[in-house]
Design a protein around this motif. Structure first.
Motif, PDB file in Angstrom:
ATOM      1  N   LEU A 165      63.371  13.329 -70.228  1.00 36.02           N
ATOM      2  CA  LEU A 165      64.746  13.433 -71.063  1.00 36.02           C
ATOM      3  C   LEU A 165      65.939  12.410 -70.597  1.00 36.02           C
ATOM      4  CD1 LEU A 165      65.166  17.357 -70.700  1.00 36.02           C
ATOM      5  CD2 LEU A 165      64.892  16.035 -72.999  1.00 36.02           C
ATOM      6  N   ALA A 166      65.710  11.929 -69.450  1.00 36.69           N
ATOM      7  CA  ALA A 166      66.811  11.160 -68.903  1.00 36.69           C
ATOM      8  C   ALA A 166      66.628   9.869 -69.880  1.00 36.69           C
ATOM      9  CB  ALA A 166      66.647  10.619 -67.633  1.00 36.69           C
ATOM     10  N   TRP A 167      65.892   9.630 -70.644  1.00 35.33           N
ATOM     11  CA  TRP A 167      65.642   8.381 -71.525  1.00 35.33           C
ATOM     12  C   TRP A 167      66.715   8.503 -72.598  1.00 35.33           C
ATOM     13  CZ3 TRP A 167      63.340   3.784 -70.205  1.00 35.33           C
ATOM     14  CH2 TRP A 167      62.565   3.969 -69.188  1.00 35.33           C
ATOM     15  N   THR A 168      67.072   9.683 -72.882  1.00 37.35           N
ATOM     16  CA  THR A 168      68.037   9.915 -73.948  1.00 37.35           C
ATOM     17  C   THR A 168      69.469   9.649 -73.652  1.00 37.35           C
ATOM     18  OG1 THR A 168      68.479  12.320 -73.542  1.00 37.35           O
ATOM     19  CG2 THR A 168      66.531  11.678 -75.016  1.00 37.35           C
ATOM     20  N   LEU A 289      65.137   1.119 -64.970  1.00 36.22           N
ATOM     21  CA  LEU A 289      64.218   0.732 -66.161  1.00 36.22           C
ATOM     22  C   LEU A 289      64.975   0.893 -67.474  1.00 36.22           C
ATOM     23  CD1 LEU A 289      61.051   2.190 -64.956  1.00 36.22           C
ATOM     24  CD2 LEU A 289      61.226  -0.330 -65.112  1.00 36.22           C
ATOM     25  N   MET A 290      65.783   1.752 -67.529  1.00 27.58           N
ATOM     26  CA  MET A 290      66.647   1.976 -68.869  1.00 27.58           C
ATOM     27  C   MET A 290      67.611   0.825 -69.082  1.00 27.58           C
ATOM     28  SD  MET A 290      67.621   6.263 -68.278  1.00 27.58           S
ATOM     29  CE  MET A 290      68.984   6.096 -69.310  1.00 27.58           C
ATOM     30  N   ILE A 342      59.759  -9.900 -67.163  1.00 23.23           N
ATOM     31  CA  ILE A 342      60.031  -8.455 -67.069  1.00 23.23           C
ATOM     32  C   ILE A 342      60.832  -7.823 -67.630  1.00 23.23           C
ATOM     33  CG2 ILE A 342      60.025  -6.822 -65.231  1.00 23.23           C
ATOM     34  CD1 ILE A 342      58.204  -8.643 -63.342  1.00 23.23           C
ATOM     35  N   SER A 343      62.075  -8.286 -67.416  1.00 21.45           N
ATOM     36  CA  SER A 343      63.292  -7.654 -67.932  1.00 21.45           C
ATOM     37  C   SER A 343      63.237  -7.368 -69.451  1.00 21.45           C
ATOM     38  CB  SER A 343      64.620  -8.583 -67.795  1.00 21.45           C
ATOM     39  OG  SER A 343      65.641  -7.991 -68.399  1.00 21.45           O
ATOM     40  N   ARG A 344      62.695  -8.582 -70.323  1.00 27.83           N
ATOM     41  CA  ARG A 344      62.265  -8.333 -71.723  1.00 27.83           C
ATOM     42  C   ARG A 344      61.430  -7.440 -72.043  1.00 27.83           C
ATOM     43  NH1 ARG A 344      62.076 -13.439 -72.219  1.00 27.83           N
ATOM     44  NH2 ARG A 344      59.989 -13.830 -71.756  1.00 27.83           N
ATOM     45  N   HIS A 345      60.490  -7.295 -71.289  1.00 24.02           N
ATOM     46  CA  HIS A 345      59.462  -6.400 -71.632  1.00 24.02           C
ATOM     47  C   HIS A 345      59.888  -4.892 -71.218  1.00 24.02           C
ATOM     48  CE1 HIS A 345      55.834  -3.965 -71.509  1.00 24.02           C
ATOM     49  NE2 HIS A 345      56.038  -3.644 -70.196  1.00 24.02           N
ATOM     50  N   VAL A 346      60.609  -4.787 -70.112  1.00 27.05           N
ATOM     51  CA  VAL A 346      61.240  -3.410 -70.026  1.00 27.05           C
ATOM     52  C   VAL A 346      61.985  -3.142 -71.080  1.00 27.05           C
ATOM     53  CG1 VAL A 346      62.199  -2.015 -68.291  1.00 27.05           C
ATOM     54  CG2 VAL A 346      60.523  -3.490 -67.512  1.00 27.05           C
ATOM     55  N   ALA A 351      63.650   0.880 -75.092  1.00 27.88           N
ATOM     56  CA  ALA A 351      64.219   1.055 -76.515  1.00 27.88           C
ATOM     57  C   ALA A 351      63.203   2.241 -77.198  1.00 27.88           C
ATOM     58  CB  ALA A 351      64.217   0.144 -77.219  1.00 27.88           C
ATOM     59  N   GLU A 352      61.767   1.858 -76.893  1.00 29.68           N
ATOM     60  CA  GLU A 352      60.884   2.906 -77.585  1.00 29.68           C
ATOM     61  C   GLU A 352      60.927   4.282 -76.928  1.00 29.68           C
ATOM     62  OE1 GLU A 352      57.213   0.777 -77.120  1.00 29.68           O
ATOM     63  OE2 GLU A 352      57.663  -0.925 -78.425  1.00 29.68           O
ATOM     64  N   TYR A 353      61.065   4.320 -75.648  1.00 30.91           N
ATOM     65  CA  TYR A 353      61.176   5.590 -74.911  1.00 30.91           C
ATOM     66  C   TYR A 353      62.320   6.225 -75.523  1.00 30.91           C
ATOM     67  CZ  TYR A 353      57.264   5.012 -71.656  1.00 30.91           C
ATOM     68  OH  TYR A 353      55.907   5.011 -70.934  1.00 30.91           O
ATOM     69  N   ARG A 354      63.533   5.551 -75.618  1.00 28.00           N
ATOM     70  CA  ARG A 354      64.736   6.430 -76.065  1.00 28.00           C
ATOM     71  C   ARG A 354      64.232   7.087 -77.198  1.00 28.00           C
ATOM     72  NH1 ARG A 354      67.657   2.594 -73.200  1.00 28.00           N
ATOM     73  NH2 ARG A 354      67.358   0.830 -74.941  1.00 28.00           N
ATOM     74  N   GLN A 355      63.929   6.325 -78.286  1.00 30.38           N
ATOM     75  CA  GLN A 355      63.596   6.684 -79.591  1.00 30.38           C
ATOM     76  C   GLN A 355      62.426   8.200 -79.423  1.00 30.38           C
ATOM     77  OE1 GLN A 355      62.008   3.772 -81.939  1.00 30.38           O
ATOM     78  NE2 GLN A 355      64.202   3.086 -82.538  1.00 30.38           N
TER      79      GLN A 355
END
Length: 387
Positions: A165-168, A289-290, A342-346, A351-355
């Motif tokens: 849930l922290a990804w939100t 990572l966020m 790595i920063s670009r990939h993460v 962004a996908e995780y947030r959605q």
């Protein structure tokens, strides 16, 4: 809380939780202590007697509290994960009570984006299994958690998997980063259930390794921000700080800074300008990572291994209980060399995780707050987060 207040502004929200005063003050809601004996702790036999009495009292307290609600939400956390030392008659038993009374009184109990792992104690595992079976809704924060309960014979066909849930949480990346600034997250790590007899040894080894690595960062021209993710970690941070300063007596104070965050907002803010992060606490790694920070995780649980693997960073994950400092230095050197990649990939993955994490809240609304043929429609929605 943000979800409930946005989507259901007319809902009556209160909480039964640990740290009930803190939650009351932070969110401005009515709160009830999770356990009767929370503020009655005593040493010796009197303490044990109070604990036993508390279990009886808590059963009635929990029943009365659950009965007054339509929905009980238990958000996030490793509530089905016994990685760190745990008494089955503490939180596992209390959670079982919530789920059982919810089933008895028709209150929908939801375990939302929780973590799970296999317990060595049969009693603990039985309580975990029963809690999951009795809940009206269950979702896990990683596939390994889901597989754990499946391996225990629990039917998980209706259990979803979503990111934590922290990804939100809304975050804004800093416009500028200092390429030589590194954040090192420290934990008061004493090992897991199997390490109870050597907890002091595990702690000493962990803090010494983190101090040695921090000293190496400083000697190679980096500046360091030491921080933690829980107030219980403060002694460990100060132990590391003292070890490093004693070994580098001429170090300029501004090159090694200790941060004492009061909440996740402070952690996100202090991570903003750093170029890389080495973290131990699960959510400290998530916050890094966020923000698309190249991150090395010092793992103390499978949840961290799963997190790093899911983000394609498994090679940057080391066990917190047996840190090979030479390997850690080599990993950091590699991480630094690949920082932009790595920063670009993460950043893209975050962004996908947030959605996806946000989509869970839509599913939650469908399950909890809409009437069904098997449960009564409720004229008012009452939701109760359990911290």
């Amino acid at each position: 809380m943000r979800y409930l207040r946005t989507e259901y502004p007319d809902a009556t929200i209160d909480a039964m939780c640990m740290g009930w005063k803190r939650i009351r003050d932070r969110y401005g809601i009515a709160t009830t202590p999770f356990q009767w004996q929370q503020e009655r702790m005593r040493p010796g036999w009197s303490g044990k007697a109070l604990g036993a009495l508390g279990k009886i009292i808590d059963s009635f307290r929990t029943a009365g509290w659950v009965r007054g609600h339509d929905v009980v939400i238990i958000p996030g956390m490793g509530i089905l994960d016994p990685t760190l030392p745990l008494n089955p008659w503490g939180v596992p038993y209390a959670l079982f009570g919530l789920a059982a009374w919810g089933r008895r009184f028709g209150a929908k109990v939801a375990l939302v984006a929780v973590g799970a792992d296999k317990a060595s104690a049969k009693t603990t595992q039985w309580l975990y299994n029963r809690t999951a079976r009795l809940a009206a809704y269950v979702s896990f924060r990683d596939e390994s958690s889901r597989q754990t309960l499946q391996g225990e014979g629990v039917d998980v066909s209706a259990f979803s998997v979503y990111p934590d849930l922290a990804w939100t949480i809304p975050v804004t990346r800093a416009k500028a980063e200092d390429s030589k600034l590194v954040a090192v997250g420290v934990m008061a790590y004493y090992g897991g259930q199997a390490d109870r007899g050597r907890a002091a040894e595990v702690y000493a080894s962990y803090t010494a390794s983190v101090a040695e690595f921090t000293r190496w960062l400083l000697e190679t021209g980096h500046d360091v921000r030491l921080f933690y993710g829980d107030n219980a970690d403060k002694p460990a941070l100060e132990d590391v700080l003292a070890q490093v300063r004693s070994s580098l007596p001429g170090l300029a104070p501004q090159r090694l800074t200790a941060y004492y965050p009061a909440g996740y907002e402070d952690v996100i803010e202090l991570l903003g300008p750093v170029a890389a992060v080495v973290a131990t606490r699960f959510h400290n790694a998530i916050f890094a990572l966020m923000l698309a920070k190249p991150t090395i995780a010092l793992s103390y649980a499978r949840k961290i291994d799963s997190l790093m693997t899911d983000l394609g960073l498994s090679q940057y994950c080391l066990p917190a209980g047996a840190i090979d400092v030479a390997t850690l230095k080599a990993l950091f050197t590699d991480l630094e060399a690949r920082r932009d990649e790595i920063s670009r990939h993460v950043g893209e993955t975050a962004a996908e995780y947030r959605q996806t994490a946000q989509a869970q809240l839509t599913e939650l609304s469908e399950v909890l707050f809409k009437s069904s043929s098997t449960r009564p429609a409720w004229p008012e929605h009452q939701a109760s987060p359990l911290d």
